[in-house]
Design a protein around this motif. Structure first.
Motif, PDB file in Angstrom:
ATOM      1  N   SER A  12       4.743  -7.844  10.125  1.00 31.79           N
ATOM      2  CA  SER A  12       3.830  -7.181  11.070  1.00 31.79           C
ATOM      3  C   SER A  12       3.712  -5.680  10.819  1.00 31.79           C
ATOM      4  N   ALA A  13       4.498  -5.159   9.870  1.00 33.77           N
ATOM      5  CA  ALA A  13       4.531  -3.702   9.645  1.00 33.77           C
ATOM      6  C   ALA A  13       3.530  -3.273   8.578  1.00 33.77           C
ATOM      7  N   TYR A  14       2.300  -3.746   8.678  1.00 33.45           N
ATOM      8  CA  TYR A  14       1.305  -3.407   7.662  1.00 33.45           C
ATOM      9  C   TYR A  14       0.591  -2.101   8.013  1.00 33.45           C
ATOM     10  N   ARG A  15      -0.058  -1.516   6.995  1.00 33.77           N
ATOM     11  CA  ARG A  15      -0.773  -0.252   7.193  1.00 33.77           C
ATOM     12  C   ARG A  15      -2.028  -0.447   8.042  1.00 33.77           C
TER      13      ARG A  15
ATOM     14  N   PRO B  82       3.818  -0.448   2.985  1.00 36.28           N
ATOM     15  CA  PRO B  82       4.520   0.656   2.319  1.00 36.28           C
ATOM     16  C   PRO B  82       5.841   0.187   1.722  1.00 36.28           C
ATOM     17  N   ALA B  83       6.391   0.994   0.815  1.00 34.20           N
ATOM     18  CA  ALA B  83       7.612   0.605   0.112  1.00 34.20           C
ATOM     19  C   ALA B  83       8.841   0.664   1.002  1.00 34.20           C
TER      20      ALA B  83
ATOM     21  N   PHE C 221      -0.237   5.002  -1.296  1.00 33.75           N
ATOM     22  CA  PHE C 221       0.324   5.909  -2.290  1.00 33.75           C
ATOM     23  C   PHE C 221      -0.135   5.516  -3.696  1.00 33.75           C
ATOM     24  N   PRO C 222      -0.211   6.491  -4.608  1.00 36.14           N
ATOM     25  CA  PRO C 222      -0.694   6.211  -5.971  1.00 36.14           C
ATOM     26  C   PRO C 222       0.047   5.078  -6.665  1.00 36.14           C
ATOM     27  N   LEU C 223       1.371   4.999  -6.455  1.00 38.45           N
ATOM     28  CA  LEU C 223       2.154   3.947  -7.104  1.00 38.45           C
ATOM     29  C   LEU C 223       1.722   2.563  -6.618  1.00 38.45           C
ATOM     30  N   ASP C 224       1.311   2.480  -5.356  1.00 35.25           N
ATOM     31  CA  ASP C 224       0.858   1.195  -4.811  1.00 35.25           C
ATOM     32  C   ASP C 224      -0.449   0.749  -5.471  1.00 35.25           C
ATOM     33  N   TYR C 225      -1.349   1.706  -5.700  1.00 29.84           N
ATOM     34  CA  TYR C 225      -2.570   1.391  -6.447  1.00 29.84           C
ATOM     35  C   TYR C 225      -2.218   0.859  -7.829  1.00 29.84           C
ATOM     36  N   LEU C 226      -1.254   1.515  -8.463  1.00 31.60           N
ATOM     37  CA  LEU C 226      -0.855   1.129  -9.821  1.00 31.60           C
ATOM     38  C   LEU C 226      -0.287  -0.286  -9.845  1.00 31.60           C
ATOM     39  N   PHE C 227       0.605  -0.578  -8.906  1.00 34.88           N
ATOM     40  CA  PHE C 227       1.205  -1.914  -8.857  1.00 34.88           C
ATOM     41  C   PHE C 227       0.140  -2.985  -8.593  1.00 34.88           C
TER      42      PHE C 227
ATOM     43  N   GLY D  28       5.184  -9.589 -14.106  1.00 33.40           N
ATOM     44  CA  GLY D  28       4.661 -10.340 -12.970  1.00 33.40           C
ATOM     45  C   GLY D  28       5.762 -10.770 -12.016  1.00 33.40           C
ATOM     46  N   VAL D  29       6.877 -11.250 -12.562  1.00 29.76           N
ATOM     47  CA  VAL D  29       8.003 -11.678 -11.722  1.00 29.76           C
ATOM     48  C   VAL D  29       8.544 -10.498 -10.910  1.00 29.76           C
ATOM     49  N   ILE D  30       8.692  -9.353 -11.565  1.00 31.55           N
ATOM     50  CA  ILE D  30       9.215  -8.156 -10.890  1.00 31.55           C
ATOM     51  C   ILE D  30       8.268  -7.703  -9.781  1.00 31.55           C
ATOM     52  N   LEU D  31       6.963  -7.707 -10.073  1.00 40.68           N
ATOM     53  CA  LEU D  31       5.984  -7.277  -9.065  1.00 40.68           C
ATOM     54  C   LEU D  31       5.946  -8.233  -7.866  1.00 40.68           C
ATOM     55  N   VAL D  32       6.091  -9.521  -8.115  1.00 43.97           N
ATOM     56  CA  VAL D  32       6.129 -10.501  -7.025  1.00 43.97           C
ATOM     57  C   VAL D  32       7.355 -10.258  -6.140  1.00 43.97           C
ATOM     58  N   MET D  33       8.504 -10.010  -6.764  1.00 45.05           N
ATOM     59  CA  MET D  33       9.735  -9.795  -5.996  1.00 45.05           C
ATOM     60  C   MET D  33       9.662  -8.502  -5.184  1.00 45.05           C
ATOM     61  N   GLU D  34       9.095  -7.445  -5.751  1.00 43.01           N
ATOM     62  CA  GLU D  34       8.970  -6.194  -5.011  1.00 43.01           C
ATOM     63  C   GLU D  34       7.996  -6.353  -3.845  1.00 43.01           C
ATOM     64  N   ALA D  35       6.900  -7.066  -4.065  1.00 42.53           N
ATOM     65  CA  ALA D  35       5.947  -7.310  -2.966  1.00 42.53           C
ATOM     66  C   ALA D  35       6.628  -8.099  -1.843  1.00 42.53           C
ATOM     67  N   CYS D  36       7.428  -9.083  -2.202  1.00 45.66           N
ATOM     68  CA  CYS D  36       8.131  -9.887  -1.212  1.00 45.66           C
ATOM     69  C   CYS D  36       9.149  -9.032  -0.448  1.00 45.66           C
ATOM     70  N   ARG D  37       9.829  -8.135  -1.150  1.00 43.89           N
ATOM     71  CA  ARG D  37      10.781  -7.245  -0.467  1.00 43.89           C
ATOM     72  C   ARG D  37      10.082  -6.418   0.601  1.00 43.89           C
ATOM     73  N   ARG D  38       8.895  -5.929   0.298  1.00 45.45           N
ATOM     74  CA  ARG D  38       8.149  -5.107   1.250  1.00 45.45           C
ATOM     75  C   ARG D  38       7.703  -5.917   2.467  1.00 45.45           C
ATOM     76  N   VAL D  39       7.218  -7.110   2.208  1.00 57.22           N
ATOM     77  CA  VAL D  39       6.571  -7.885   3.279  1.00 57.22           C
ATOM     78  C   VAL D  39       7.562  -8.746   4.050  1.00 57.22           C
ATOM     79  N   VAL D  40       8.456  -9.408   3.339  1.00 60.38           N
ATOM     80  CA  VAL D  40       9.355 -10.386   3.957  1.00 60.38           C
ATOM     81  C   VAL D  40      10.728  -9.795   4.247  1.00 60.38           C
TER      82      VAL D  40
END
Length: 660
Positions: free
Chosen positions: A38-41, A93-94, A104-110, A146-158
């Motif tokens: 629920s902590a989305y921008r 957010p991270a 943030f710029p890094l989020d666009y990049l990811f 791809g695996v790393i990006l999926v895991m980082e996205a999951c860390r942020r959301v879940v």
């Protein structure tokens, strides 16, 4: 909303608006703190419109492909994943302290990087399929990223727990040769792990994500539409009308409301906060301790995750995992869910009578008749879903018709009309609400992929069986503890995916049917939401009640103590989940389960008819435990013991009343 009445002080009106606004802000902040999904921008300007367009495209794509089935499974899942991961980086957010009003710029990049990886897969789809097992260096590098990006996205959301577990599994796959005892395996090279996890249907784009991209998405969209029709407020008012006047009325209202909300809710925390913002202050105002009030709501709201038809979206995953139609899972879960809420109801009733808590005066409560007359039609979409599933229509067909019913039903009466804008918001919210579930499914796919690659499931099962010495009860106890630990801080869908992969195979090695084993692991994984030390639903409730979080968790566990027995009952006797049974056997096991739960609830609370002494409490708990065993002899002994105690306590209550 606030109309000035004759003689009304404008300052009072302004203060009411201010208090209401502050309450809504506090509730939203609490959900963001404890429920990462629920902590989305909340953006504005161009990027708000851009993300809104992506969400609309995402929902449109999902509806089209789920109904027409146009794309091959791998393509549909990868496109689904592409939408989810890109949206995760743009919306979340991270860190907790990260700003929610800008990207943030890094989020666009990811986001751009993952979009590029998905495009690479789509363009080279046939080539990648053809060279399966002989991937080139580009495949390996992009797969690993791809695996790393999926895991980082999951860390942020879940959250971090599921990512930590997935990382441990990846390390295990690589260092297999160094593992001790039964955990030892040959070990796999980095390229093999990366490509197996990212490109095959035994990894990230495996069955969990496939289920999410079809059934789960439509049912979450259905829930988003239900929310906008006002069915939540209807449930609260109906529960008040039914149970508000009884002893401990507000607490029983919490149980009823959470049971009803559980049919559409996908989160223990959000369920606790949404219904608890009403029920917890009401319970406190009538004399409930803060910790008890919060515990009631947390225990009841957590039970919503095991309540059919949706079960926090896990029902569809269970159906695919055990190879049964969805309707079989919904039917199997209904009796245990009813028993769960009945157990909590009993505990509340005993507690209320023990400390003399009364209900709300009937004149202060809404009436059932007018509520059903004015808003009863709002429940029609749920009826449509249940009827269609009962007629053996597919979940996709039932959900799509349920969504259509959600759009039509509010306009059957003028009093329940909703703005067209609200329906548009539901369309968008469905896509936003799936992000957390899909991220969890994707990372759970990593765990499943490693288990299939290394054969870890059988190794763990063998290890636990050895540790338990082959004893069934001890093995089930170890599996329960494992599921409670694995379920800590993990949302419902991810919870099931983890526990079913690791714990359910252990139970199946005892000769237990697959459905019983999966439900056993799932139930205890869900109960982690109220079991200290990581009891997120209990912490959410304590924040509203302003009580002690740990004590709230202990109290919630105590309230749900009977629920800890239900999985043992359906493992010992699958008649409780309607497997290989007769109507007579189902009736018998329901009666004995209720009697057993009554005994345990009375023993734990220390009240049956009147206050119970320690010996009576021990007798009640022992007799209740005897009714877990499906043996007719233990059922008879347990039932007679509880009946004798009830008669004895009744006699004591009469003597006490005469003496006073």
């Amino acid at each position: 909303m606030f109309k000035k009445k004759k003689g009304e002080d404008p300052k009072v009106k302004d203060e009411s608006v201010k208090n209401l606004t502050e309450q809504e802000i506090d509730q939203e902040e609490l959900i963001r703190m404890l429920d990462k999904e629920s902590a989305y921008r909340k953006l504005s300007g161009f990027w708000d419109k851009f993300i809104l367009a992506i969400l609309v495209c995402f929902t449109s794509f999902q509806i089209y492909t789920a109904i027409t089935g146009t794309f091959p499974a791998q393509l549909q899942r990868m496109i689904h994943l592409g939408f989810v991961i890109c949206l995760a980086y743009l919306l979340y957010p991270a860190t907790k302290k990260g700003r929610r009003d800008r990207i943030f710029p890094l989020d666009y990049l990811f986001a751009a990087a993952f979009f590029g990886i998905v495009m690479y897969y789509l363009v080279n789809y046939e080539a990648i399929i053809n060279r399966s097992g002989a991937y080139n260096s580009t495949d390996v590098i992009l797969g690993a990223i791809g695996v790393i990006l999926v895991m980082e996205a999951c860390r942020r959301v879940v959250g971090l727990p599921i990512v930590v577990i997935a990382t441990i599994f990846l390390v295990y796959a690589y260092f297999g040769k160094s593992m001790p005892g039964f955990l030892h395996h040959r070990g796999y090279a980095f390229p093999r792990i990366a490509t197996h996890i990212f490109y095959t249907t035994e990894g990230i784009i495996g069955l969990p994500l496939g289920t999410c991209a079809t059934y789960i998405f439509l049912f979450i969209l259905f829930g988003a539409f239900l929310e906008k029709t006002g069915i939540g407020a209807f449930f609260i008012d109906l529960a008040n009308a039914i149970a508000g006047h009884a002893a401990g009325g507000p607490a029983k209202v919490a149980v009823l409301t959470s049971a009803l909300q559980g049919t559409i809710s996908g989160s223990s925390v959000s369920n606790t906060v949404s219904t608890g913002s009403f029920t917890i202050p009401l319970m406190k105002s009538l004399g409930y301790r803060p910790e008890f009030a919060a515990a009631v709501e947390a225990a009841a709201s957590t039970g919503g995750q095991i309540m059919p038809p949706i079960m926090g979206a896990a029902a569809f995953l269970i159906a695919d995992a055990v190879g049964e139609p969805y309707i079989v899972i919904a039917k199997a879960a209904i009796i245990p869910a009813i028993l769960y809420f009945t157990g909590i109801w009993m505990m509340i009733d005993f507690e209320a009578k023990k400390i003399g808590l009364v209900g709300i005066p009937k004149e202060d409560l809404p009436k059932v008749g007018p509520i059903l007359k004015e808003r009863g039609h709002l429940i029609l979409p749920l009826i449509v879903i249940i009827v269609l599933l009962g007629m053996d229509y597919s979940p996709i067909y039932a959900a799509s018709r349920g969504i259509i019913a959600c759009i039509i039903v509010p306009y059957l009466r003028k009093s329940t009309h909703v703005p067209i804008k609200a329906l548009g918001e539901a369309f968008v919210n469905g896509a936003r609400n799936i992000i957390g579930v899909a991220c969890a499914c994707a990372v759970a796919g990593i765990i499943v992929g490693i288990v299939t690659l290394t054969g870890l499931g059988l190794k763990l099962g063998g290890g636990l069986l050895t540790a338990a010495g082959g004893n069934m009860y001890l093995t089930l106890f170890f599996t329960m503890i494992t599921s409670l630990i694995l379920g800590m801080g993990v949302p419902t869908t991810a919870n099931y995916l983890i526990t079913s992969t690791i714990a359910a195979p252990v139970v199946m090695q005892l000769g237990v049917p697959a459905l019983s084993a999966h439900l056993f692991a799932f139930y205890f994984g869900i109960l982690a939401d109220i079991t200290p030390p990581v009891a997120l639903a209990a912490y959410a409730g304590s924040a509203i009640a302003k009580g002690n979080p740990f004590n709230t968790g202990v109290q919630a566990t105590k309230l749900a103590i009977a629920a800890f027995l239900i999985p043992y009952i359906f493992v010992m006797n699958s008649a409780l989940i309607l497997v290989d049974t007769t109507a007579l056997e189902v009736v018998r096991i329901i009666i004995t389960s209720l009697v057993g739960m009554y005994g345990i609830a009375g023993g734990v609370s220390g009240w049956v008819q009147t206050k119970a002494n320690p010996i009576i409490r021990i007798l009640l708990i022992a007799a209740g435990l005897m009714l877990i065993n499906p043996s007719l002899m233990t059922d008879i002994i347990g039932t007679i013991t509880i009946a004798a105690v009830i008669l004895f306590q009744k006699s004591r209550a009469k003597m006490s009343a005469k003496a006073s």
